[in-house]
Design a protein around this motif. Structure first.
Motif, short mmCIF file in Angstrom:
data_model
loop_
_atom_site.label_atom_id
_atom_site.label_comp_id
_atom_site.label_asym_id
_atom_site.label_seq_id
_atom_site.Cartn_x
_atom_site.Cartn_y
_atom_site.Cartn_z
N THR A 109 8.76 1.57 3.83
CA THR A 109 9.61 2.57 3.19
C THR A 109 9.03 3.95 3.45
N ALA A 110 9.85 4.84 4.01
CA ALA A 110 9.50 6.25 4.16
C ALA A 110 10.43 7.02 3.24
N ASP A 111 9.89 7.54 2.16
CA ASP A 111 10.72 8.07 1.08
C ASP A 111 10.36 9.53 0.77
N SER A 112 11.37 10.31 0.49
CA SER A 112 11.21 11.67 0.00
C SER A 112 10.32 12.52 0.91
N LEU A 113 10.53 12.40 2.21
CA LEU A 113 9.77 13.18 3.18
C LEU A 113 10.52 14.47 3.52
N ALA A 114 9.78 15.38 4.15
CA ALA A 114 10.41 16.57 4.73
C ALA A 114 9.82 16.75 6.11
N ALA A 115 10.68 16.73 7.13
CA ALA A 115 10.24 16.87 8.51
C ALA A 115 11.18 17.83 9.20
N ILE A 116 10.66 18.99 9.64
CA ILE A 116 11.59 20.04 10.07
C ILE A 116 11.19 20.74 11.36
N ARG A 117 10.07 20.37 12.00
CA ARG A 117 9.58 21.22 13.09
C ARG A 117 9.58 20.56 14.48
N ILE A 169 0.87 -1.17 0.00
CA ILE A 169 0.00 0.00 0.00
C ILE A 169 0.91 1.22 0.00
N THR A 170 0.69 2.11 -0.95
CA THR A 170 1.53 3.30 -1.08
C THR A 170 0.72 4.55 -0.81
N PHE A 171 1.25 5.43 0.04
CA PHE A 171 0.67 6.74 0.29
C PHE A 171 1.61 7.76 -0.35
N ARG A 172 1.17 8.41 -1.40
CA ARG A 172 2.06 9.28 -2.19
C ARG A 172 1.54 10.70 -2.19
N ALA A 173 2.38 11.63 -1.74
CA ALA A 173 2.07 13.05 -1.88
C ALA A 173 2.40 13.47 -3.30
N VAL A 174 1.39 13.97 -4.01
CA VAL A 174 1.58 14.36 -5.41
C VAL A 174 2.04 15.81 -5.44
N VAL A 227 4.26 -1.25 3.43
CA VAL A 227 3.64 0.06 3.27
C VAL A 227 4.72 1.05 2.85
N VAL A 228 4.36 1.95 1.94
CA VAL A 228 5.25 3.02 1.49
C VAL A 228 4.58 4.35 1.77
N ILE A 229 5.29 5.29 2.41
CA ILE A 229 4.82 6.67 2.50
C ILE A 229 5.85 7.54 1.80
N GLU A 230 5.38 8.43 0.95
CA GLU A 230 6.29 9.07 0.01
C GLU A 230 5.89 10.52 -0.25
N GLY A 231 6.86 11.43 -0.12
CA GLY A 231 6.72 12.78 -0.63
C GLY A 231 6.09 13.79 0.30
N PHE A 232 5.73 13.43 1.53
CA PHE A 232 5.00 14.34 2.41
C PHE A 232 5.94 15.31 3.13
N THR A 233 5.46 16.53 3.33
CA THR A 233 6.10 17.49 4.22
C THR A 233 5.29 17.50 5.51
#
Length: 872
Positions: free
Chosen positions: A164-172, A103-108, A139-145
């Motif tokens: 897989t947690a891919d291409s995320l942005a976590a800064i706060r 199951i992939t959760f992708r931020a477009v 499970v894949v989560i991808e692209g979320f900020t």
């Protein structure tokens, strides 16, 4: 290589087309967002904050409002496509995929913006871990900020496998890590992400976790902590801590691989006040067994040890390599990495003079096929390749100069399919031709983002096919790049013949609520919500045999899409008390067809569905008109009362032909009756193709299904009649040359000799006896938006009308500049107004019309669409 990498980079799959069955669709009962079930078992589930509906089903037309709603229903193999916007929620993922179908959760993330989840302002509004994956797998989560409130993780992976947690942005986050893997999880990959924690390690791999991979990430302020977690891979990261350890293996974390990383333990590139805390890579005594370290680039400016190995510190690489056998290809130098684009999703791009360029181990375990920004390895022409290949160290690969290149859309084989092409010009050699590309097709609401420079799409309807194309080089962390908006071509549709089905009969309240005839100068609307399982939205046009009967005065019928203004065109012309049919091809726009009675009297209408055009079906092979039957010239003679004539076209049509286009003319009937054409070996249909009275000569175009190239012609009358049949083309498979597809453009008036419109080189006036005139494709294609790879018509679909003839005769339509055939399209008498639909092949995108009579006549051409040759 991780087997899931290429699934992350695959093109977003397209929706499958529906099959055909004879059953009208029933609208599903609406459900709330909280309890909705995914629309289908298809590959995609949509989430859109800006376009969601209260009774969502996860389809593109009815997306969910929240990621959590999609997470509650997603199943193995599905991709949840989250569209740009802010989602103030926490997401608990409790459903699992399979190893071959995660199951992939992708931020477009796209030209429209990025996807933010959780806290995306300076004041936290959402409490808790933003993404929680507990005891799930695949499970894949991808692209979320995303950003968590203080004391919480942005991503918590607990007791889960193959995540897989891919291409995320976590800064706060403050007082916590950005990503924590715990609870004995296995085979978890943290990749290509921008992770910045204010205090503490940024990524924590907890005790009991095995075979975790941390790769191609930009990690700021804190480092990577691996404690009592064997088999970890830490490869290709850029780690900039704040006077704290960069990579720290503690407890029993043996069997690790530490390669290709850039490590600077003071983000400000200054000596640290407590350099003993700023060791770049630290490996505990219990973790050294089977652990390897090499090809790392360490900035020595902080004063901290480059390595601490088994409790011994090393400030010089030479002494470290001599003592341990590791780090033989390490470099201690300023990595020259200025800040990259995008404050929320940044990336530190190395300077062209950086020692990281072309010096990495391309075979290191865990490396993704592209860097953090979605770009491939490139070979700098000014730097010698000192690694195994030309991959750069760290998370970001230096790219050479790029120019706009070319962007276009072209038709692809298969009717309504196109291929969109993004071709930016790269000056450096690349390992593969990938990047970040966005395509928005004109019949879709959302961008499709992929790593490949081409995308194929099948349009729901034929006509103008436009696409916006964008090439980006930082994973849409910014909107920088090249693109083209509104590149348009024209696509066609394919034909599905059907057994004739009566949709409208005002005499019997079929398709209407009453048996009242259509009043003078009024209209009726026929709904066609679907044909079988094909919804109206997927139907480009329908083919109807429309019959006028019992008219009380002369007039004409115009058939056109319900949501259009009535065109200046006609389909069936009639006089009082006449029964007259005509085949009509009418575009579909909103699932409704309008019939307008432009006459001073009442009239009953009958409409029999013959077939429809959609993206599935058969293509056309148009032919120069050929006479295939004339009972006046055969020994058997006229067709007797209530008898069939078997017409065998098997020597003319290919074996895969599904239907033939025939101009059928009844002549010299001895009584009134109807003619019915139907496939050989099938039951006699109720519907008719042609109505006639004694002594009448009348034609009608027929598109009839064939079986083995054979069909039957039934003379449903008490007398005899002669029949003349001219073949204009056939529908079949592309393999047999039937590659032309239909474009629904019309109805509108293409040519009219009364006004001089549309006839080449002529002014207003009737066609003289034996005169021929041509109609140009410049008129045929006018009005459809197209600016690239624009196809000219290969055949024209038009209603031909004769009016005001001074003598009897026939009108023949044929390809311009070809010999005139012995065929006819409209038969007429002096003073009569007669019409007939035609499908006529074009040459040089032109057709010719010949008035084969001893008198003059006016000619009107009303276009109902045209065919185009196959795409290339």
């Amino acid at each position: 290589m991780n087997k899931r990498w290429w699934s992350l980079l695959a093109i977003v799959p397209l929706l499958a087309a529906a099959g055909l069955v004879q059953a009208a669709p029933v609208a599903a009962a609406p459900t709330s967002d909280a309890t909705a079930v995914a629309a289908t078992a298809g590959a995609e589930v949509y989430v859109s904050k800006d376009h969601c509906t209260a009774n969502a089903d996860g389809s593109p037309d009815s997306p969910y409002c929240t990621i959590s709603a999609a997470a509650a229903v997603a199943v193995a193999g599905q991709t949840v496509l989250v569209q740009p916007g802010d989602y103030p929620e926490t997401v608990s993922i409790t459903r699992s995929g399979t190893e071959s179908a995660p199951i992939t959760f992708r931020a477009v993330n796209s030209p429209d913006g990025i996807v933010r989840v959780g806290n995306y302002t300076s004041v936290p509004t959402v409490s808790g871990n933003i993404f929680s994956l507990s005891h799930v797998h695949d499970v894949v989560i991808e692209g979320f900020t995303a950003g968590a409130a203080p004391g919480h993780e942005t991503v918590l992976i607990d007791g889960s496998d193959r995540i897989t947690a891919d291409s995320l942005a976590a800064i706060r986050s403050e007082g916590s890590s950005e990503v924590r893997v715990t609870g004995g999880s296995t085979a978890v990959t943290i990749s290509r992400s921008y992770l910045a924690s204010i205090t503490g390690p940024t990524v924590i791999i907890d005790a009991g976790v095995s075979n975790a991979v941390v790769t191609a990430n930009q990690i700021l302020f804190g480092g990577v902590l691996v404690r009592d977690a064997p088999g970890a891979v830490v490869s290709g990261n850029t780690i900039l801590s704040y006077c704290s350890r960069g990579i720290d293996l503690v407890g029993a974390s043996a069997g690790a691989s530490i390669r290709n990383n850039i490590v600077r333990t003071n983000i400000g590139r200054r000596p640290c006040a407590t350099p003993e805390n700023a060791t770049a890579v630290s490996v505990s005594a219990e973790s050294t067994a089977q652990t390897t370290a090499d090809y790392n680039l360490i900035d020595p400016i902080t004063g901290g040890a480059l390595y601490s190995w088994g409790g011994t510190g090393f400030w010089a690489l030479s002494s470290f390599s001599q003592a341990t056998g590791h780090g033989v290809h390490d470099i201690a130098a300023d990595p020259l990495i200025p800040a990259g684009p995008g404050a929320e999703r940044g990336g530190y791009v190395p300077n062209p003079a950086s020692p990281a360029i072309d010096s990495a181990d391309a075979t290191a375990p865990g490396l993704p096929p592209t860097d953090m920004l979605g770009n491939p390895s490139t070979d700098s022409p000014t730097v010698a390749n000192t690694g195994s290949g030309y991959r750069d160290r760290g998370a970001v690969e230096l790219q050479g100069p790029v120019t706009a290149g070319t962007y276009s859309v072209r038709r692809a084989p298969g009717g309504s399919s196109v291929e969109a092409i993004a071709a930016p010009q790269h000056t450096w050699a690349r390992e593969q031709n990938v990047g970040t590309f966005a395509y928005r097709f004109s019949d879709e609401r959302f961008w499709r983002v992929t790593n490949t420079p081409t995308a194929q799409h099948s349009y729901r309807r034929a006509g103008s096919a436009c696409v916006d194309i964008w090439a980006n080089f930082d994973g849409f962390r910014s909107r920088a790049g090249y693109g083209l908006y509104g590149s348009c071509t024209i696509v066609g549709s394919l034909y599905t013949p059907l057994a004739p089905t009566r949709l409208l009969d005002t005499r019997a309240a079929i398709g209407t609520a009453t048996t009242t005839p259509v009043a003078p100068n009024s209209e009726i609307v026929l709904p066609i919500p679907s044909i079988g399982q094909v919804p109206a939205a997927d139907i480009s046009a329908v083919v109807l045999n429309v019959t006028v009967t019992q008219p009380s005065a002369a007039g004409f019928i115009t058939v056109f899409p319900e949501d259009r203004v009535q065109p200046i065109a006609s389909n069936v012309n009639f006089v009082a008390k006449e029964t007259v049919p005509n085949l009509v091809t009418v575009p579909m726009t909103n699932g409704k067809i309008r019939f307008s009675n432009s006459g001073s009297g009442t009239v009953h209408l009958i409409a029999d569905l013959q077939g429809f055009y959609s993206r599935l079906g058969s293509g056309l092979k148009s032919l120069s008109p050929t006479r295939v039957l004339d009972t006046r010239a055969v020994a058997a003679g006229a067709i007797t009362a209530n008898a069939d004539h078997r017409l065998d076209l098997s020597s003319t049509l290919p074996a895969d032909a599904t239907a033939a286009i025939l101009n059928v003319t009844v002549t010299r009937p001895t009584t009134s009756g109807v003619l019915k054409l139907y496939p050989d070996g099938t039951a006699l249909p109720v519907a008719s193709n042609l109505n006639f009275v004694a002594g009448q000569t009348v034609p009608n175009l027929v598109i009839v299904p064939v079986v083995g190239g054979k069909l039957l012609i039934r003379n449903a009358s008490a007398g005899t009649t002669d029949v003349v049949v001219d073949l204009a083309g056939y529908f079949g498979a592309a393999a047999s040359g039937a590659t032309q597809s239909y474009v629904p453009f019309g109805p509108f008036r293409l040519a009219d000799s009364r006004t001089g419109t549309g006839l080449i080189g002529r002014t207003a006036g009737p066609l003289a006896k034996q005169e021929a005139a041509a109609v140009s494709a410049n008129y045929i294609v006018s009005g459809i938006r197209c600016n690239t790879n624009c196809p000219l018509p290969s055949a024209l679909v038009a209603n031909l009308t004769i009016t005001g003839p001074t003598a009897a005769g026939v009108l023949t339509a044929y390809p311009d500049r070809e010999p005139r055939p012995t065929a006819s399209n409209v038969n007429f008498l002096a003073g009569e107004t007669a019409s007939n639909l035609t499908v006529v092949k074009t040459t040089g995108a032109r057709i010719a019309l010949h008035n084969n009579s001893s008198g003059s006549t006016h000619v009107i051409v009303d276009q109902a669409g045209y065919f185009i040759a196959a795409g290339s």
